[in-house]
Design a protein around this motif. Sequence first.
Motif, mmCIF file in Angstrom:
data_model
loop_
_atom_site.group_PDB
_atom_site.id
_atom_site.type_symbol
_atom_site.label_atom_id
_atom_site.label_comp_id
_atom_site.label_asym_id
_atom_site.label_seq_id
_atom_site.Cartn_x
_atom_site.Cartn_y
_atom_site.Cartn_z
ATOM 1 N N LEU A 78 33.198 -125.381 46.767
ATOM 2 C CA LEU A 78 33.965 -124.150 46.968
ATOM 3 C C LEU A 78 33.045 -122.973 47.274
ATOM 4 O O LEU A 78 33.297 -122.179 48.185
ATOM 5 C CB LEU A 78 34.808 -123.847 45.723
ATOM 6 N N VAL A 79 31.932 -122.855 46.501
ATOM 7 C CA VAL A 79 30.998 -121.736 46.691
ATOM 8 C C VAL A 79 30.392 -121.799 48.086
ATOM 9 O O VAL A 79 30.356 -120.808 48.823
ATOM 10 C CB VAL A 79 29.881 -121.776 45.618
ATOM 11 N N LEU A 80 29.927 -122.992 48.466
ATOM 12 C CA LEU A 80 29.321 -123.149 49.795
ATOM 13 C C LEU A 80 30.315 -122.782 50.890
ATOM 14 O O LEU A 80 30.004 -122.053 51.825
ATOM 15 C CB LEU A 80 28.855 -124.598 49.998
ATOM 16 N N ALA A 81 31.531 -123.273 50.742
ATOM 17 C CA ALA A 81 32.554 -123.000 51.742
ATOM 18 C C ALA A 81 32.812 -121.502 51.825
ATOM 19 O O ALA A 81 32.930 -120.933 52.907
ATOM 20 C CB ALA A 81 33.830 -123.757 51.407
ATOM 21 N N GLY A 82 32.858 -120.861 50.665
ATOM 22 C CA GLY A 82 33.136 -119.437 50.630
ATOM 23 C C GLY A 82 32.021 -118.619 51.273
ATOM 24 O O GLY A 82 32.268 -117.549 51.838
ATOM 25 N N CYS A 83 30.792 -119.098 51.191
ATOM 26 C CA CYS A 83 29.662 -118.338 51.710
ATOM 27 C C CYS A 83 29.380 -118.628 53.178
ATOM 28 O O CYS A 83 28.592 -117.954 53.820
ATOM 29 C CB CYS A 83 28.383 -118.671 50.919
ATOM 30 N N SER A 84 30.026 -119.682 53.707
ATOM 31 C CA SER A 84 29.591 -120.150 55.020
ATOM 32 C C SER A 84 30.058 -119.241 56.150
ATOM 33 O O SER A 84 29.669 -119.425 57.276
ATOM 34 C CB SER A 84 30.126 -121.567 55.264
ATOM 35 N N GLY A 85 30.927 -118.299 55.842
ATOM 36 C CA GLY A 85 31.329 -117.379 56.890
ATOM 37 C C GLY A 85 32.645 -117.745 57.527
ATOM 38 O O GLY A 85 33.306 -116.918 58.153
ATOM 39 N N ASN A 86 33.065 -119.012 57.332
ATOM 40 C CA ASN A 86 34.355 -119.391 57.885
ATOM 41 C C ASN A 86 35.503 -118.920 57.003
ATOM 42 O O ASN A 86 36.635 -118.887 57.418
ATOM 43 C CB ASN A 86 34.432 -120.910 58.039
ATOM 44 N N TRP A 87 35.205 -118.670 55.728
ATOM 45 C CA TRP A 87 36.242 -118.237 54.797
ATOM 46 C C TRP A 87 36.260 -116.715 54.728
ATOM 47 O O TRP A 87 35.230 -116.089 54.848
ATOM 48 C CB TRP A 87 35.990 -118.813 53.402
ATOM 49 N N GLY A 88 37.393 -116.156 54.533
ATOM 50 C CA GLY A 88 37.486 -114.705 54.396
ATOM 51 C C GLY A 88 38.326 -114.345 53.203
ATOM 52 O O GLY A 88 39.468 -113.924 53.330
ATOM 53 N N TRP A 89 37.741 -114.575 52.031
ATOM 54 C CA TRP A 89 38.519 -114.372 50.801
ATOM 55 C C TRP A 89 38.877 -112.895 50.591
ATOM 56 O O TRP A 89 39.690 -112.584 49.725
ATOM 57 C CB TRP A 89 37.753 -114.900 49.596
ATOM 58 N N TYR A 90 38.252 -111.977 51.416
ATOM 59 C CA TYR A 90 38.554 -110.548 51.242
ATOM 60 C C TYR A 90 40.070 -110.295 51.262
ATOM 61 O O TYR A 90 40.560 -109.378 50.646
ATOM 62 C CB TYR A 90 37.882 -109.737 52.362
ATOM 63 N N VAL A 91 40.787 -111.185 52.001
ATOM 64 C CA VAL A 91 42.215 -110.932 52.191
ATOM 65 C C VAL A 91 42.975 -110.886 50.873
ATOM 66 O O VAL A 91 43.976 -110.186 50.744
ATOM 67 C CB VAL A 91 42.812 -111.983 53.157
ATOM 68 N N ILE A 92 42.492 -111.607 49.887
ATOM 69 C CA ILE A 92 43.139 -111.502 48.569
ATOM 70 C C ILE A 92 42.108 -111.174 47.488
ATOM 71 O O ILE A 92 42.269 -111.545 46.327
ATOM 72 C CB ILE A 92 43.889 -112.803 48.186
ATOM 73 N N SER A 93 41.056 -110.478 47.869
ATOM 74 C CA SER A 93 40.022 -110.133 46.887
ATOM 75 C C SER A 93 40.547 -109.087 45.918
ATOM 76 O O SER A 93 41.081 -108.057 46.340
ATOM 77 C CB SER A 93 38.787 -109.595 47.613
ATOM 78 N N PRO A 94 40.368 -109.319 44.610
ATOM 79 C CA PRO A 94 40.824 -108.318 43.640
ATOM 80 C C PRO A 94 39.952 -107.075 43.660
ATOM 81 O O PRO A 94 40.228 -106.108 42.968
ATOM 82 C CB PRO A 94 40.712 -109.047 42.302
ATOM 83 N N GLU A 95 38.853 -107.090 44.485
ATOM 84 C CA GLU A 95 37.929 -105.948 44.462
ATOM 85 C C GLU A 95 38.291 -104.863 45.469
ATOM 86 O O GLU A 95 37.708 -103.782 45.439
ATOM 87 C CB GLU A 95 36.489 -106.440 44.713
#
Lengths: 247, 271
Positions: free
Chosen positions: B15-32
Amino acid sequence: MAAAPIIEMRGVSKWYGDFQALKSVDLTVNLGQKVVVCGPSGSGKSTMIRCLNRLEAHEEGVITVDGMVLDGDTRHIAAIRAEVGMVFQQFNLFPHLTVLRNLTLGPMRARGMSAADAEERAHHYLARVRIPEQADKYPGQLSGGQQQRVAIARSLCMNPKIMLFDEPTSALDPEMISEVLDVMVELAGEGMTMVVVTHEMGFARRVADTVIFMDAGEVVEAAPPDAFFAAPKSDRTRTFLDKILSH
Amino acid sequence: MTRSRNHFLIVGLALVLAGCSGNWGWYVISPETASGRTNLRFLLLGFELTILLSLLAMVAASLAGLVIALLGLYGNRTGRVVNRVYVEFFRAIPVLVMILWVHYGLPVVVGISLPPFWSGVIALALAESPFIAEVFRAGIQSVDRGQGEAADSLGLTWRDKMRYVIVPQAIRRVLPALGNQFVYMLKMSALVSIIGAQELTRRANELVVAEYRPLEIYTFLILEYLVLVMIASAGVRWLENRMGGADGRPVLARRQGWFARRAAARQKGEP
């Protein structure tokens, strides 16, 4: 002893498919009488006693219990079942209910008794069958003998006029048989009308007014215990008695 | 214990690798971020309708299923025919078709238009009830015949015999199967999104249309259902423990769960 017949069977027959389980059975039981029924397995003795509270429906003949004719009329069936208690070989206690609930369910639902009255009665009969301390346990936590005594108490809580026993000790370990028979002897001593299917011939000698031998769906012999054991008239009775009394 | 920890490590790493690879954009639901928080809240609010839909439909389907099962087992000829036709008919209709028919077809017949939520409850209950009827039928048939005979010999009416003796024992036996059906129900409720009820899947779809981030939003949606189903399973197991085993007697010794086993292992000095 009052001589009014409380149970009368006249020419009762019943079939399971092609097999005739009862062949024109006649039986009269007077109020307060104790009748023991014996016979080889498949002889129709269980079927006969199960016809008395219509767990089985007979197909020919007339059965009268406590002045009511047992036919298809559901009101008669309900009325008769309330007066006739039954104890089964496999106890058939309700496993999901406590002993106390097993005993109060019938009086509360079928007799409309209040919870307090039903519980008082339940404790009374639990004491009579000598297990007053088990009221809050579940049936699965009791021994076979205790379970059967609870089952007897459950029937007694309905204040029945007649008690039917269908091989009450056949599923019990030998050391538990006497504790159940003791309760039944006591009950007989109090004048309860009883029809008992059993192979416990000692019990038959002690309490029975009449011993009935059934074979192949027929009543072969009916006699007081002294005559029945000492001088059986039928060869079939003699053969059967030789087999079960020889050991 | 070490084996299951390895599993966690591998999944976590992936999950961490996938999140860092640039293909994921978790910002869309980032609590930050403010917009991430708004989106997250929008998605999570879907739990309310998904849970309500499933629970109400399950309760309705259970009641209908019990009645249908009793009709089939104890009814006269007509009752048995009704049971057969009901089970065969409603079992044959795809859930999605049932939802569309109830929402768009039924109003034409009866003249009242239902909100999507209630259409969904009715359609899901109808679709599920034949399965529950079959579960109950099996459960009732598995109760020993002597139980009914004992109730009869006490002079209980048929209703009391069912209510106090047969059905309580049957329900205890079919509880695991009912739990299974409830998990199906939670998942089937996603189909109600098609008629616009704002449950989990509908909200995820709407957010994908607005944000163009299907991978993250649908992955999150999967996790939402996963959490729901896990809670439901735990709930069913708790019920089973409370209500007792197949013989109807309460289970006195609690079955040990994962946390209890972990605690016991730690006490013994294992990692």
